[in-house]
Write a protein that holds these residues in place. Structure first.
Motif, PDB file in Angstrom:
ATOM      1  N   UNK A 220    -109.387  60.483   1.116  1.00  0.00           N
ATOM      2  CA  UNK A 220    -108.699  61.484   1.648  1.00  0.00           C
ATOM      3  C   UNK A 220    -109.361  62.945   0.826  1.00  0.00           C
ATOM      4  N   UNK A 221    -108.387  63.937   0.696  1.00  0.00           N
ATOM      5  CA  UNK A 221    -108.868  65.145   0.447  1.00  0.00           C
ATOM      6  C   UNK A 221    -109.653  65.025  -0.834  1.00  0.00           C
ATOM      7  N   UNK A 222    -110.756  65.968  -1.085  1.00  0.00           N
ATOM      8  CA  UNK A 222    -111.487  66.023  -2.409  1.00  0.00           C
ATOM      9  C   UNK A 222    -111.285  67.142  -3.208  1.00  0.00           C
ATOM     10  N   UNK A 223    -110.150  67.997  -2.816  1.00  0.00           N
ATOM     11  CA  UNK A 223    -109.678  68.873  -3.663  1.00  0.00           C
ATOM     12  C   UNK A 223    -110.537  70.180  -3.648  1.00  0.00           C
ATOM     13  N   UNK A 224    -111.433  70.321  -2.730  1.00  0.00           N
ATOM     14  CA  UNK A 224    -111.941  71.709  -2.624  1.00  0.00           C
ATOM     15  C   UNK A 224    -111.114  72.653  -2.170  1.00  0.00           C
ATOM     16  N   UNK A 225    -110.114  72.307  -1.524  1.00  0.00           N
ATOM     17  CA  UNK A 225    -108.934  73.247  -1.219  1.00  0.00           C
ATOM     18  C   UNK A 225    -107.798  72.589  -1.419  1.00  0.00           C
ATOM     19  N   UNK A 226    -106.911  73.115  -1.815  1.00  0.00           N
ATOM     20  CA  UNK A 226    -105.380  72.669  -1.625  1.00  0.00           C
ATOM     21  C   UNK A 226    -104.614  73.167  -0.454  1.00  0.00           C
ATOM     22  N   UNK A 227    -104.199  72.211   0.456  1.00  0.00           N
ATOM     23  CA  UNK A 227    -103.554  72.378   1.567  1.00  0.00           C
ATOM     24  C   UNK A 227    -104.345  73.427   2.348  1.00  0.00           C
ATOM     25  N   UNK A 228    -103.633  74.630   2.667  1.00  0.00           N
ATOM     26  CA  UNK A 228    -104.250  75.576   3.519  1.00  0.00           C
ATOM     27  C   UNK A 228    -104.889  76.912   2.716  1.00  0.00           C
ATOM     28  N   UNK A 229    -104.891  76.712   1.202  1.00  0.00           N
ATOM     29  CA  UNK A 229    -105.425  77.654   0.546  1.00  0.00           C
ATOM     30  C   UNK A 229    -107.116  77.825   0.544  1.00  0.00           C
ATOM     31  N   UNK A 257    -119.077  75.799  -3.561  1.00  0.00           N
ATOM     32  CA  UNK A 257    -117.656  75.719  -3.265  1.00  0.00           C
ATOM     33  C   UNK A 257    -117.246  76.931  -2.446  1.00  0.00           C
ATOM     34  N   UNK A 258    -117.428  78.271  -2.746  1.00  0.00           N
ATOM     35  CA  UNK A 258    -116.886  79.166  -2.170  1.00  0.00           C
ATOM     36  C   UNK A 258    -117.980  79.442  -0.672  1.00  0.00           C
ATOM     37  N   UNK A 259    -119.218  78.941  -0.831  1.00  0.00           N
ATOM     38  CA  UNK A 259    -120.071  79.124   0.184  1.00  0.00           C
ATOM     39  C   UNK A 259    -120.612  80.419   0.328  1.00  0.00           C
ATOM     40  N   UNK A 260    -120.700  81.261  -0.900  1.00  0.00           N
ATOM     41  CA  UNK A 260    -121.364  82.528  -0.842  1.00  0.00           C
ATOM     42  C   UNK A 260    -122.809  82.424  -1.159  1.00  0.00           C
ATOM     43  N   UNK A 301    -117.498  69.937   3.963  1.00  0.00           N
ATOM     44  CA  UNK A 301    -116.318  70.026   3.347  1.00  0.00           C
ATOM     45  C   UNK A 301    -116.493  69.898   1.765  1.00  0.00           C
ATOM     46  N   UNK A 302    -117.686  69.543   1.554  1.00  0.00           N
ATOM     47  CA  UNK A 302    -118.075  68.854   0.173  1.00  0.00           C
ATOM     48  C   UNK A 302    -117.469  69.785  -1.007  1.00  0.00           C
ATOM     49  N   UNK A 303    -116.865  69.269  -2.141  1.00  0.00           N
ATOM     50  CA  UNK A 303    -116.681  70.104  -3.113  1.00  0.00           C
ATOM     51  C   UNK A 303    -117.758  69.521  -4.513  1.00  0.00           C
ATOM     52  N   UNK A 304    -118.257  70.670  -4.987  1.00  0.00           N
ATOM     53  CA  UNK A 304    -119.191  70.532  -6.060  1.00  0.00           C
ATOM     54  C   UNK A 304    -118.536  70.464  -7.323  1.00  0.00           C
ATOM     55  N   UNK A 305    -118.710  69.354  -8.091  1.00  0.00           N
ATOM     56  CA  UNK A 305    -118.041  69.290  -9.528  1.00  0.00           C
ATOM     57  C   UNK A 305    -119.110  68.891 -10.621  1.00  0.00           C
ATOM     58  N   UNK A 306    -119.331  69.926 -11.232  1.00  0.00           N
ATOM     59  CA  UNK A 306    -119.969  70.157 -12.727  1.00  0.00           C
ATOM     60  C   UNK A 306    -119.735  68.946 -13.524  1.00  0.00           C
TER      61      UNK A 306
END
Length: 396
Positions: A220-229, A257-260, A301-306
């Motif tokens: 399921x979710x990988x915590x890049x975003x919580x819900x719709x935030x 993560x922020x795609x900036x 949709x990936x989350x980058x986790x150091x």
């Protein structure tokens, strides 16, 4: 690299603590660096110990000497048995293809790799580290390997072809023994240079893992975003040891993560050299941006986790920073992971380690290592499980 305790009366370090901190900093400056030294100078026979190394063998004069010298002894001099005195019996080794949980498995795996590549040589490119002999050391060791596939082994029949590849090994070490290690080897680079079928090999490994009862489930979710935030604006800086490491964690969060992606032009020097997977040697900010967008394109949709960060002042000027990280998401697009083909929606994980060289507040070199072959194997596991699920007989 060092810290001092604060006197509760005047918020200043005591004289003895300040003296110890100064001595420790002086020791750190005397520790070897790989960049400018020939190998015979890097592992001398009569060098005096320059760093406190309680519990380490007498031949090691500092932590860089330790990791370079013992790696050379085990892999190049073929003294594989040194693993018994340089790893704990219950060591854990995290690799891109799986995890080993004891010393004997490390011994067997080392022998199997030497069977396939008996001419391989691993050259220390640099070592970024932190720690001490009381709390333990952490090293991030970049190795440039070369060799020839001259014997049949775990990669199949010998091809006789030569190869070059990069590996970064992060080790946690206490009193001469490695008790935890993360190894990121660019095996896809080797496969391409040897002309081997990466898809067939990845499927073979995937079938073996499924037969062992292992699965690669979508949780399921990988915590890049919580819900719709949207993704959080600030990074978690808890693992940083200094201001440069904090800054590194923040811009990595902004980019991955922020795609900036525009942040890259503010962080990297215009003349940056990028040393990437598949032995890529690229130049300039645009090239770095293309590589980052390409990898995120495959897992949008990936989350980058150091997971860990450390840094050392560099004899070439500036500072080198090592970051071990995990990128986790779903295969929802096209991008840099070209071997995956059309998007499948499968959940995948990339374990990587990056070394950054800062000079004049900009990154002038980046070494980035991850293994596309590992990601392909994960995809094969997911697809094989889908196939087997469809083949299961239905109840009458």
């Amino acid at each position: 690299m060092t810290s001092t305790k604060v006197d509760s009366n005047d918020n200043r370090p005591s004289k003895s603590e300040a003296k110890n901190a100064t001595a420790s900093a002086s020791q750190d400056k005397a520790v070897f660096q790989c960049e400018r030294l020939d190998f015979v100078d890097l592992v001398p026979e009569n060098r005096a110990r320059v760093q406190s190394m309680k519990g380490f063998d007498d031949c090691y004069t500092d932590i860089v000497d330790y990791i370079v010298r013992c790696t050379h002894k085990i892999w190049d001099e073929r003294d594989v048995g040194l693993i018994y005195t340089h790893y704990t019996h219950n060591c854990v080794l995290y690799g891109t293809m799986g995890t080993m949980y004891n010393r004997e498995d490390v011994v067997r795996d080392t022998i199997q790799r030497l069977v396939s590549f008996p001419e391989r040589r691993g050259m220390a490119t640099h070592v970024i580290w932190n720690g001490n002999d009381n709390d333990g050391f952490y090293t991030s060791h970049l190795v440039t390997g070369s060799g020839r596939h001259s014997q049949s082994g775990h990669f199949g029949p010998a091809t006789g072809r030569t190869f070059h590849s990069r590996t970064i090994a992060d080790c946690m070490i206490y009193e001469n023994k490695i008790y935890r290690e993360w190894v990121v080897a660019d095996q896809m680079a080797i496969f391409k240079q040897l002309g081997l079928d990466a898809h067939a090999f990845a499927e073979k490994i995937a079938r073996n893992k499924i037969a062992q009862g292992l699965t690669n489930l979508d949780i399921g979710e990988n915590r890049l975003m919580i819900g719709q935030y949207p993704p959080a604006e600030t990074a978690d800086l808890g693992i940083a040891n200094n201001a440069l490491e904090e800054r590194t964690l923040q811009w990595l969060h902004d980019v991955w993560n922020r795609k900036m992606f525009g942040t890259i032009k503010d962080v990297y020097a215009p003349t940056v050299m990028y040393h990437g997977p598949l032995m890529k040697e690229l130049y300039g900010v645009a090239a770095v941006m293309h590589q980052v967008i390409g990898l995120i394109g495959s897992l949008p949709d990936a989350v980058f986790q150091p997971q860990h960060i450390s840094s050392v002042d560099c004899v070439e000027g500036g500072t080198k920073v090592a970051v071990r990280w995990v990128l986790e998401g779903h295969h929802l697009g096209y991008g840099g992971l070209e071997s995956l083909g059309d998007p499948t929606g499968k959940r995948l994980q990339v374990m990587g380690i990056s070394h950054f060289h800062y000079k004049n507040d900009r990154i002038v070199d980046e070494w980035c290592v991850y293994d596309e072959l590992s990601v392909l194997m994960q995809l094969k596991m997911a697809q094989l499980q889908d196939t087997e699920a469809h083949m299961e007989p239905t109840a009458d």
